[in-house]
Write a protein that holds these residues in place. Structure first.
Motif, short mmCIF file in Angstrom:
data_model
loop_
_atom_site.label_atom_id
_atom_site.label_comp_id
_atom_site.label_asym_id
_atom_site.label_seq_id
_atom_site.Cartn_x
_atom_site.Cartn_y
_atom_site.Cartn_z
N ASP A 7 -27.47 -105.18 -19.21
CA ASP A 7 -28.92 -105.35 -19.16
C ASP A 7 -29.49 -104.69 -17.91
O ASP A 7 -29.17 -105.09 -16.78
CB ASP A 7 -29.26 -106.85 -19.17
CG ASP A 7 -30.76 -107.11 -19.13
OD1 ASP A 7 -31.45 -106.69 -20.07
OD2 ASP A 7 -31.21 -107.72 -18.14
N TYR A 8 -30.32 -103.68 -18.10
CA TYR A 8 -30.89 -102.94 -16.97
C TYR A 8 -31.73 -103.84 -16.07
O TYR A 8 -31.67 -103.75 -14.83
CB TYR A 8 -31.73 -101.78 -17.48
CG TYR A 8 -32.72 -101.26 -16.46
CD1 TYR A 8 -32.28 -100.55 -15.33
CD2 TYR A 8 -34.08 -101.49 -16.59
CE1 TYR A 8 -33.18 -100.09 -14.38
CE2 TYR A 8 -34.99 -101.02 -15.65
CZ TYR A 8 -34.53 -100.32 -14.54
OH TYR A 8 -35.42 -99.88 -13.60
N LYS A 9 -32.54 -104.72 -16.64
CA LYS A 9 -33.42 -105.56 -15.83
C LYS A 9 -32.62 -106.46 -14.89
O LYS A 9 -33.00 -106.66 -13.72
CB LYS A 9 -34.33 -106.40 -16.74
CG LYS A 9 -35.38 -105.57 -17.48
CD LYS A 9 -36.27 -106.46 -18.31
CE LYS A 9 -37.35 -105.65 -19.02
NZ LYS A 9 -38.23 -106.51 -19.86
N THR A 10 -31.53 -107.01 -15.38
CA THR A 10 -30.68 -107.85 -14.52
C THR A 10 -30.07 -107.01 -13.41
O THR A 10 -30.03 -107.44 -12.24
CB THR A 10 -29.57 -108.51 -15.36
OG1 THR A 10 -30.16 -109.30 -16.39
CG2 THR A 10 -28.69 -109.39 -14.48
N MET A 11 -29.60 -105.82 -13.75
CA MET A 11 -29.02 -104.93 -12.73
C MET A 11 -30.07 -104.57 -11.68
O MET A 11 -29.78 -104.55 -10.48
CB MET A 11 -28.50 -103.65 -13.39
CG MET A 11 -27.88 -102.66 -12.41
SD MET A 11 -27.43 -101.09 -13.20
CE MET A 11 -26.09 -101.63 -14.25
N ARG A 12 -31.27 -104.34 -12.12
CA ARG A 12 -32.31 -103.97 -11.17
C ARG A 12 -32.64 -105.14 -10.24
O ARG A 12 -32.80 -104.96 -9.03
CB ARG A 12 -33.55 -103.50 -11.91
CG ARG A 12 -34.64 -103.05 -10.95
CD ARG A 12 -35.81 -102.42 -11.65
NE ARG A 12 -36.88 -102.19 -10.68
CZ ARG A 12 -38.08 -101.76 -10.99
NH1 ARG A 12 -38.39 -101.49 -12.24
NH2 ARG A 12 -38.99 -101.59 -10.05
N LYS A 13 -32.74 -106.35 -10.79
CA LYS A 13 -33.08 -107.51 -9.97
C LYS A 13 -31.98 -107.86 -8.98
O LYS A 13 -32.25 -108.32 -7.87
CB LYS A 13 -33.34 -108.72 -10.88
CG LYS A 13 -34.66 -108.67 -11.62
CD LYS A 13 -34.85 -109.91 -12.48
CE LYS A 13 -36.19 -109.90 -13.19
NZ LYS A 13 -36.35 -111.10 -14.05
N GLN A 14 -30.72 -107.66 -9.36
CA GLN A 14 -29.61 -108.09 -8.52
C GLN A 14 -29.09 -106.99 -7.60
O GLN A 14 -28.54 -107.29 -6.54
CB GLN A 14 -28.45 -108.57 -9.40
CG GLN A 14 -28.76 -109.83 -10.17
CD GLN A 14 -27.55 -110.33 -10.95
OE1 GLN A 14 -26.64 -109.58 -11.25
NE2 GLN A 14 -27.56 -111.61 -11.27
N LEU A 15 -29.28 -105.72 -7.99
CA LEU A 15 -28.64 -104.64 -7.25
C LEU A 15 -29.64 -103.59 -6.76
O LEU A 15 -29.80 -103.38 -5.56
CB LEU A 15 -27.58 -103.98 -8.13
CG LEU A 15 -26.84 -102.80 -7.51
CD1 LEU A 15 -25.83 -103.28 -6.48
CD2 LEU A 15 -26.15 -101.95 -8.58
N LEU A 16 -30.32 -102.95 -7.68
CA LEU A 16 -31.09 -101.76 -7.33
C LEU A 16 -32.22 -102.05 -6.35
O LEU A 16 -32.38 -101.35 -5.35
CB LEU A 16 -31.65 -101.10 -8.60
CG LEU A 16 -30.63 -100.65 -9.65
CD1 LEU A 16 -31.35 -100.07 -10.86
CD2 LEU A 16 -29.67 -99.63 -9.06
#
Length: 368
Positions: free
Chosen positions: A66-75
């Motif tokens: 899930d891109y949104k989860t990756m963005r919230k946690q990492l990016l």
């Protein structure tokens, strides 16, 4: 900060069906009972799970899918300038006995990567996957997709039937050099399918053994690249070694240099010290960063090999359980190394432009 190992994934290999050639779509749909699946690592059970507990998407699914989860946690929170996507389950295709199916899955994955992930965020850069069973077909894959502006490397699993210096793999390197991409090796596929056991003494009993000994495959490939003269044959060729750390490298190269001095007549095409060749042509990610019982010992490890500050690239290994936080890694690095390791070595290898992180975040827009 440039993160050189971020694992995006599909929920199931069937997610690739829209991108796979029709003949193999039917094969996947009707194979076995309930459809085709890739070999996996259930042989060795990680007692706490392979991934971070908080990385499961809110609506369920596989961590990294899930891109949104990756963005919230990492990016966004870690101010990631670029994230090099290295996939996950797809590395198992090189353990399949059917080379045509493996190649078809590689093509489907690369289409999916380019269509579904790279357009989402300008910070995301992709790794082109190839099936190593047929190097000529893999070279075609590189020439077909390697010119895409969002693709920055060709990705191979560390698991292989022989060392990657062997001439059978050279068509892959020739194609990579032709399109201007480095080749990366990432742990994956060890002991699965047609691949040999993951350690020199066969199959370990426990996950802890498997995880500690993953460096054996990487070590073998480093020596194989040098002794087969790959870098003499392809002077522009570059290799990144991902997710095996680096503290083992100095002693390996000491031994290789010593044996080369005594046995160089066996490999006359190797014209200079192996350590010099590795220093020029190979890069290694920081993760997993070894943690001795004092920072002084780690500092001494950094000093064991001249030029290591130009060879290391930072990686988190998101969303795996042994994720490395950039602030903690940066604190452990010598001060003069930090900019190189955290961003500039990767920027040079992958040809990435410098861009203000704040401007990137604004361009991508808020996460819903």
């Amino acid at each position: 900060m440039i993160d050189c190992d971020v694992h995006q994934n599909f929920n199931h290999v069937s997610d690739l069906l829209p991108w796979i050639d029709p003949a193999y779509r039917d094969y996947m749909l009707h194979a076995g009972f309930g459809g085709f699946d890739l070999p996996n690592y259930l042989t060795w059970i990680q007692p706490h799970g392979f991934t971070r507990g908080d990385s499961v998407p809110p609506d369920g699914g596989v961590p990294g899918s899930d891109y949104k989860t990756m963005r919230k946690q990492l990016l966004d929170p870690l101010d990631v300038e670029y994230a090099i996507l290295t996939g996950e389950d797809i590395l198992s295709i090189s353990s399949l006995p059917n080379p045509q199916l493996a190649a078809a899955l590689a093509t489907a994955y690369n289409r999916w990567l380019i269509d579904e992930w790279l357009p989402r965020d300008s910070r995301l850069k992709g790794s082109l996957v190839v099936a190593t069973q047929d190097a000529e077909r893999a070279a075609e894959e590189i020439r077909a997709f390697g010119h895409h502006p969002g693709v920055v490397q060709v990705l191979l699993p560390c698991a292989a039937t022989t060392g990657y210096g062997h001439p059978q793999y050279h068509p892959i390197y020739e194609a990579a050099v032709e399109v201007g991409l480095p080749v990366a090796m990432h742990v994956g596929g060890e002991g699965l399918g047609i691949n040999p056991p993951p350690t020199s003494t066969g199959y370990p009993s426990y996950y802890i053994e498997w995880h500690v000994l993953l460096i054996q495959c990487a070590m073998s490939h480093v020596v194989s690249f040098v002794c087969h003269g790959v870098f003499e044959k392809y002077p522009e060729f570059r290799v990144a070694v991902i997710e095996v750390g680096f503290t083992w490298l100095p002693t390996l190269l000491w031994r290789l240099d010593t044996d080369w001095r005594a046995l160089r007549s066996e490999v006359p095409w190797v014209k200079r010290l192996p350590s010099e060749t590795v220093r020029e042509h190979m890069r290694f990610t920081s993760q997993p960063l070894d943690e001795p019982d004092s920072r002084g010992k780690l500092k001494r490890a950094f000093e064991l090999f001249d030029g290591l500050e130009d060879m290391l690239m930072f990686a988190t290994d998101y969303p795996h359980w042994d994720f490395d936080r950039p602030d903690l890694v940066s604190l452990r690095l010598p001060g003069s190394w930090r900019e190189k390791v955290m961003s500039e070595n990767a920027r040079s290898l992958y040809g990435l432009a410098a861009r203000p992180v704040a401007a990137m975040a604004a361009k991508e827009g808020p996460v819903a």
